[in-house]
Design a protein around this motif. Sequence first.
Motif, PDB file in Angstrom:
ATOM      1  N   MET A   1       0.866  -1.161  -0.033  1.00  0.00           N
ATOM      2  CA  MET A   1      -0.119  -0.086  -0.031  1.00  0.00           C
ATOM      3  C   MET A   1       0.914   1.113   0.199  1.00  0.00           C
ATOM      4  O   MET A   1       2.131   1.428   0.537  1.00  0.00           O
ATOM      5  CB  MET A   1      -1.085   0.095   1.333  1.00  0.00           C
ATOM      6  N   PRO A   2       0.673   1.999  -0.656  1.00  0.00           N
ATOM      7  CA  PRO A   2       1.418   3.523  -0.752  1.00  0.00           C
ATOM      8  C   PRO A   2       1.464   4.053   0.611  1.00  0.00           C
ATOM      9  O   PRO A   2       0.548   3.766   1.454  1.00  0.00           O
ATOM     10  CB  PRO A   2       0.577   4.374  -1.518  1.00  0.00           C
ATOM     11  N   GLU A   3       2.379   5.091   0.817  1.00  0.00           N
ATOM     12  CA  GLU A   3       2.556   5.880   1.947  1.00  0.00           C
ATOM     13  C   GLU A   3       1.324   6.548   2.254  1.00  0.00           C
ATOM     14  O   GLU A   3       0.650   7.160   1.401  1.00  0.00           O
ATOM     15  CB  GLU A   3       3.737   6.844   1.671  1.00  0.00           C
ATOM     16  N   PRO A   4       0.759   6.601   3.517  1.00  0.00           N
ATOM     17  CA  PRO A   4      -0.377   7.239   3.897  1.00  0.00           C
ATOM     18  C   PRO A   4      -0.097   9.067   3.750  1.00  0.00           C
ATOM     19  O   PRO A   4       0.942   9.270   3.948  1.00  0.00           O
ATOM     20  CB  PRO A   4      -0.822   6.826   5.240  1.00  0.00           C
ATOM     21  N   GLN A   5      -1.148   9.609   3.663  1.00  0.00           N
ATOM     22  CA  GLN A   5      -1.190  10.981   3.628  1.00  0.00           C
ATOM     23  C   GLN A   5      -2.177  11.380   4.884  1.00  0.00           C
ATOM     24  O   GLN A   5      -2.843  10.490   5.272  1.00  0.00           O
ATOM     25  CB  GLN A   5      -1.801  11.679   2.409  1.00  0.00           C
ATOM     26  N   ALA A  12      -5.190   9.232   8.754  1.00  0.00           N
ATOM     27  CA  ALA A  12      -4.244   8.777   7.462  1.00  0.00           C
ATOM     28  C   ALA A  12      -5.621   8.411   6.566  1.00  0.00           C
ATOM     29  O   ALA A  12      -6.230   7.717   6.763  1.00  0.00           O
ATOM     30  CB  ALA A  12      -3.498   7.612   8.020  1.00  0.00           C
ATOM     31  N   HIS A  14      -5.118   6.868   2.121  1.00  0.00           N
ATOM     32  CA  HIS A  14      -3.989   6.460   1.138  1.00  0.00           C
ATOM     33  C   HIS A  14      -4.907   6.808  -0.323  1.00  0.00           C
ATOM     34  O   HIS A  14      -6.228   6.440  -0.315  1.00  0.00           O
ATOM     35  CB  HIS A  14      -4.135   4.693   1.072  1.00  0.00           C
ATOM     36  N   THR A  16      -4.511   5.616  -4.190  1.00  0.00           N
ATOM     37  CA  THR A  16      -4.333   4.524  -5.002  1.00  0.00           C
ATOM     38  C   THR A  16      -4.731   4.598  -6.788  1.00  0.00           C
ATOM     39  O   THR A  16      -5.815   5.304  -7.108  1.00  0.00           O
ATOM     40  CB  THR A  16      -4.492   2.943  -4.808  1.00  0.00           C
ATOM     41  N   GLU A  32      -7.723   4.802   6.476  1.00  0.00           N
ATOM     42  CA  GLU A  32      -6.923   3.763   6.900  1.00  0.00           C
ATOM     43  C   GLU A  32      -7.448   2.365   7.074  1.00  0.00           C
ATOM     44  O   GLU A  32      -6.805   1.553   6.566  1.00  0.00           O
ATOM     45  CB  GLU A  32      -6.357   4.227   8.306  1.00  0.00           C
ATOM     46  N   GLU A  75      -2.272  14.264  -6.013  1.00  0.00           N
ATOM     47  CA  GLU A  75      -1.793  12.907  -6.390  1.00  0.00           C
ATOM     48  C   GLU A  75      -2.025  12.576  -7.848  1.00  0.00           C
ATOM     49  O   GLU A  75      -0.860  11.824  -8.419  1.00  0.00           O
ATOM     50  CB  GLU A  75      -2.214  11.862  -5.252  1.00  0.00           C
TER      51      GLU A  75
END
Length: 131
Positions: A1-5, A12, A14, A16, A32, A75
């Motif tokens: 999973m990508p780094e959370p924002q 948090a 994510h 994608t 999250e 993003e």
Amino acid sequence: MPEPQTDRTGAAVHVTLDAPPPAVGAYTVRLEDGTPAGRADFVDPPGADGERVIFHTEVAPEFGGRGLAGILVREALAGAARENLTVVPVCPLFARHLREHGDAYTAGGGRFRRPRPADLALVEQAVKGRA
């Protein structure tokens, strides 16, 4: 999973990239716990390598006010820049962001252009195809 924002509440999230099928793809923002909260839909025109037409952004009403649409915009634009794609902002949210921050986007290596009638026709065709 990508780094959370982190959204405006401090939670948090994510983002994608859902790889585009033959027609419509999307950047999706999830909480999250995996709950989908919003998406930015796009189509990559066939035969027009290097372009991404972003046409719709939506955040579920219960997640409004958390800055998720802005996270999606940033993003999706960053992803297009990484993939060396020219963004065609049909979505009003993306168009407004690029009017206000286009110089910074292009200074960071991104490219965009105004939509043309053929882009709008492509979006209409793609949306019909997924209905």
